[in-house]
Scaffold this motif. Sequence first.
Motif, PDB file in Angstrom:
ATOM      1  N   PRO A   7      59.578  21.344  37.062  1.00 52.89           N
ATOM      2  CA  PRO A   7      59.426  22.741  37.483  1.00 52.89           C
ATOM      3  C   PRO A   7      58.765  23.574  36.386  1.00 52.89           C
ATOM      4  CG  PRO A   7      61.700  22.302  36.888  1.00 52.89           C
ATOM      5  CD  PRO A   7      60.995  20.973  36.858  1.00 52.89           C
ATOM      6  N   LEU A   8      57.992  24.544  36.797  1.00 51.98           N
ATOM      7  CA  LEU A   8      57.336  25.452  35.856  1.00 51.98           C
ATOM      8  C   LEU A   8      57.187  26.807  36.529  1.00 51.98           C
ATOM      9  CD1 LEU A   8      55.920  25.809  33.099  1.00 51.98           C
ATOM     10  CD2 LEU A   8      53.773  25.198  34.248  1.00 51.98           C
ATOM     11  N   HIS A   9      57.794  27.824  35.942  1.00 54.10           N
ATOM     12  CA  HIS A   9      57.707  29.175  36.490  1.00 54.10           C
ATOM     13  C   HIS A   9      56.517  29.877  35.852  1.00 54.10           C
ATOM     14  CE1 HIS A   9      59.618  32.477  38.737  1.00 54.10           C
ATOM     15  NE2 HIS A   9      59.099  33.262  37.803  1.00 54.10           N
ATOM     16  N   LEU A  10      55.665  30.469  36.683  1.00 46.73           N
ATOM     17  CA  LEU A  10      54.447  31.137  36.230  1.00 46.73           C
ATOM     18  C   LEU A  10      54.561  32.619  36.532  1.00 46.73           C
ATOM     19  CD1 LEU A  10      51.898  28.542  37.676  1.00 46.73           C
ATOM     20  CD2 LEU A  10      52.752  28.665  35.320  1.00 46.73           C
ATOM     21  N   LEU A  11      54.437  33.452  35.487  1.00 53.11           N
ATOM     22  CA  LEU A  11      54.656  34.894  35.634  1.00 53.11           C
ATOM     23  C   LEU A  11      53.534  35.671  34.964  1.00 53.11           C
ATOM     24  CD1 LEU A  11      56.677  37.105  36.604  1.00 53.11           C
ATOM     25  CD2 LEU A  11      57.700  36.993  34.318  1.00 53.11           C
ATOM     26  N   LEU A  12      52.983  36.640  35.692  1.00 50.67           N
ATOM     27  CA  LEU A  12      51.945  37.537  35.172  1.00 50.67           C
ATOM     28  C   LEU A  12      52.473  38.959  35.201  1.00 50.67           C
ATOM     29  CD1 LEU A  12      49.065  38.351  34.306  1.00 50.67           C
ATOM     30  CD2 LEU A  12      48.434  38.291  36.743  1.00 50.67           C
ATOM     31  N   CYS A  13      52.531  39.586  34.034  1.00 52.47           N
ATOM     32  CA  CYS A  13      53.003  40.974  33.991  1.00 52.47           C
ATOM     33  C   CYS A  13      51.913  41.960  34.388  1.00 52.47           C
ATOM     34  CB  CYS A  13      53.501  41.304  32.584  1.00 52.47           C
ATOM     35  SG  CYS A  13      54.920  40.330  32.059  1.00 52.47           S
ATOM     36  N   ASN A  14      50.699  41.775  33.877  1.00 51.00           N
ATOM     37  CA  ASN A  14      49.615  42.734  34.077  1.00 51.00           C
ATOM     38  C   ASN A  14      48.494  42.104  34.894  1.00 51.00           C
ATOM     39  OD1 ASN A  14      47.543  44.567  33.949  1.00 51.00           O
ATOM     40  ND2 ASN A  14      47.454  44.702  31.734  1.00 51.00           N
ATOM     41  N   PRO A  15      48.436  42.390  36.205  1.00 50.94           N
ATOM     42  CA  PRO A  15      47.412  41.770  37.039  1.00 50.94           C
ATOM     43  C   PRO A  15      46.027  42.401  36.923  1.00 50.94           C
ATOM     44  CG  PRO A  15      49.353  42.400  38.326  1.00 50.94           C
ATOM     45  CD  PRO A  15      49.434  43.108  37.014  1.00 50.94           C
ATOM     46  N   ASP A  16      45.880  43.502  36.155  1.00 49.86           N
ATOM     47  CA  ASP A  16      44.566  44.143  36.041  1.00 49.86           C
ATOM     48  C   ASP A  16      43.529  43.144  35.543  1.00 49.86           C
ATOM     49  OD1 ASP A  16      45.625  46.547  36.803  1.00 49.86           O
ATOM     50  OD2 ASP A  16      45.567  47.461  34.817  1.00 49.86           O
ATOM     51  N   LEU A  17      42.297  43.284  36.055  1.00 49.86           N
ATOM     52  CA  LEU A  17      41.182  42.491  35.562  1.00 49.86           C
ATOM     53  C   LEU A  17      40.463  43.189  34.419  1.00 49.86           C
ATOM     54  CD1 LEU A  17      39.668  41.236  38.939  1.00 49.86           C
ATOM     55  CD2 LEU A  17      41.167  39.981  37.379  1.00 49.86           C
ATOM     56  N   ILE A  18      40.277  44.510  34.538  1.00 54.54           N
ATOM     57  CA  ILE A  18      39.611  45.303  33.507  1.00 54.54           C
ATOM     58  C   ILE A  18      40.314  46.638  33.370  1.00 54.54           C
ATOM     59  CG2 ILE A  18      37.336  44.240  33.826  1.00 54.54           C
ATOM     60  CD1 ILE A  18      36.524  46.708  35.472  1.00 54.54           C
ATOM     61  N   TYR A  19      40.018  47.365  32.298  1.00 55.36           N
ATOM     62  CA  TYR A  19      40.548  48.712  32.114  1.00 55.36           C
ATOM     63  C   TYR A  19      39.536  49.533  31.323  1.00 55.36           C
ATOM     64  CZ  TYR A  19      41.787  47.676  27.226  1.00 55.36           C
ATOM     65  OH  TYR A  19      41.759  47.354  25.899  1.00 55.36           O
ATOM     66  N   PRO A  20      39.574  50.873  31.439  1.00 55.65           N
ATOM     67  CA  PRO A  20      38.580  51.704  30.758  1.00 55.65           C
ATOM     68  C   PRO A  20      38.920  51.890  29.282  1.00 55.65           C
ATOM     69  CG  PRO A  20      40.064  53.083  32.039  1.00 55.65           C
ATOM     70  CD  PRO A  20      40.447  51.665  32.333  1.00 55.65           C
ATOM     71  N   LEU A  21      37.958  51.638  28.405  1.00 59.87           N
ATOM     72  CA  LEU A  21      38.105  51.895  26.987  1.00 59.87           C
ATOM     73  C   LEU A  21      37.633  53.307  26.638  1.00 59.87           C
ATOM     74  CD1 LEU A  21      36.705  48.505  25.650  1.00 59.87           C
ATOM     75  CD2 LEU A  21      39.068  49.276  25.450  1.00 59.87           C
ATOM     76  N   ALA A  22      36.518  53.695  27.214  1.00 61.07           N
ATOM     77  CA  ALA A  22      35.884  54.995  26.995  1.00 61.07           C
ATOM     78  C   ALA A  22      34.827  55.122  28.082  1.00 61.07           C
ATOM     79  CB  ALA A  22      35.269  55.064  25.597  1.00 61.07           C
ATOM     80  N   PRO A  23      34.229  56.296  28.255  1.00 64.11           N
ATOM     81  CA  PRO A  23      33.179  56.419  29.275  1.00 64.11           C
ATOM     82  C   PRO A  23      32.092  55.351  29.116  1.00 64.11           C
ATOM     83  CG  PRO A  23      33.791  58.584  28.469  1.00 64.11           C
ATOM     84  CD  PRO A  23      34.529  57.591  27.608  1.00 64.11           C
ATOM     85  N   GLY A  24      31.916  54.543  30.150  1.00 62.97           N
ATOM     86  CA  GLY A  24      30.907  53.489  30.132  1.00 62.97           C
ATOM     87  C   GLY A  24      31.305  52.225  29.406  1.00 62.97           C
ATOM     88  N   ARG A  25      32.543  52.130  28.924  1.00 58.81           N
ATOM     89  CA  ARG A  25      33.016  50.950  28.204  1.00 58.81           C
ATOM     90  C   ARG A  25      34.308  50.438  28.829  1.00 58.81           C
ATOM     91  NH1 ARG A  25      34.471  51.930  22.722  1.00 58.81           N
ATOM     92  NH2 ARG A  25      34.513  49.657  22.584  1.00 58.81           N
ATOM     93  N   TYR A  26      34.410  49.099  28.964  1.00 62.29           N
ATOM     94  CA  TYR A  26      35.543  48.499  29.655  1.00 62.29           C
ATOM     95  C   TYR A  26      36.068  47.302  28.873  1.00 62.29           C
ATOM     96  CZ  TYR A  26      33.468  51.347  33.258  1.00 62.29           C
ATOM     97  OH  TYR A  26      32.932  52.407  33.943  1.00 62.29           O
ATOM     98  N   GLY A  27      37.334  46.995  29.101  1.00 54.69           N
ATOM     99  CA  GLY A  27      37.955  45.850  28.452  1.00 54.69           C
ATOM    100  C   GLY A  27      38.464  44.848  29.474  1.00 54.69           C
ATOM    101  N   PHE A  28      38.586  43.594  29.050  1.00 58.06           N
ATOM    102  CA  PHE A  28      39.046  42.472  29.870  1.00 58.06           C
ATOM    103  C   PHE A  28      40.549  42.339  29.697  1.00 58.06           C
ATOM    104  CE2 PHE A  28      38.998  37.820  30.876  1.00 58.06           C
ATOM    105  CZ  PHE A  28      38.289  37.896  32.060  1.00 58.06           C
TER     106      PHE A  28
END
Length: 296
Positions: free
Chosen positions: A178-199
């Motif tokens: 058995p192996l339990h798989l858990l993801l806390c933050n499902p976001d793919l990207i988020y805004p760093l600043a206008p026109g800049r994004y993070g993974f």
Amino acid sequence: MGAGQKVPAAGASRGDAPPPRPSLQRLIADYDGFLLDAYGVLVDKQRALPGAAAFLAALDAAGRPWRVVTNSASRLPEVLCAEFTALGVAIPASHILTSGGLVRAHFAANGLVGARCAVLGPAASRTYVERAGGRVVALDPDTDADAIIVADQQGVRCLEDLDLTVSLMLRRLDAGLPLHLLLCNPDLIYPLAPGRYGFTAGGLVAMLEAVLRERWPRRELAFVRLGKPNAPLFEEACRQLGGHRPLMIGDQLGTDILGASRVGIDSVLVGSGLAPRDAAGAWPVRPTWYLPSLGP
């Protein structure tokens, strides 16, 4: 308020027309509690966004309870409080509900207290798991664990840690363990600043799940998701607010707005973060309202 309790959408729009734009005063008058995303609504990585501090002050003045609901699992609420204050918006730690904070209840409900846990994320991510009763183990070539928790992308050595995680997954599952798989933050990207994004962590899990689908196409193997747009974060926030008519304010259709829709509450999409720039375009998920920002 729990899932399935649909609140009438006072400003619901139909068809392809953009949702109506209410005044902030109307929203404060019409709703008895507020859920707010942090990044893209109140702050970005460099500053408080226009109108954020004034809107929170208006909620307090009107006696409207509010919570910041964030998919973060890399920082504890007290640390986020200090960071937001430094950016120019005061948010008490008691008003911050993180996806990492849901790990404790998830562990209790799924018999994971005492489980050996490989954790991807920084030190605070491991603290969340330890507070939930998990035993954090080092991620190395010989690691064996009962659970893999992908909390956040910060602190992850991308290729090295993903290689180790994939190897752990395949060893356990190939052996029928058995192996339990858990993801806390499902976001793919988020805004760093206008026109800049993070993974983000959701992108890492998308790669891990692609491996699972390729190797075992007939098995339903996937990470359990705690953060938006999934119900646990919304349900806990609504429980804390009390009341009967909460409103979600967010900048992402696929997390904030979709999640609110799933638990039956109204929503505002703001254009200050990751929202579509064309408010007259297609709306795959319909917010109740639209605002360019919380500013004047």
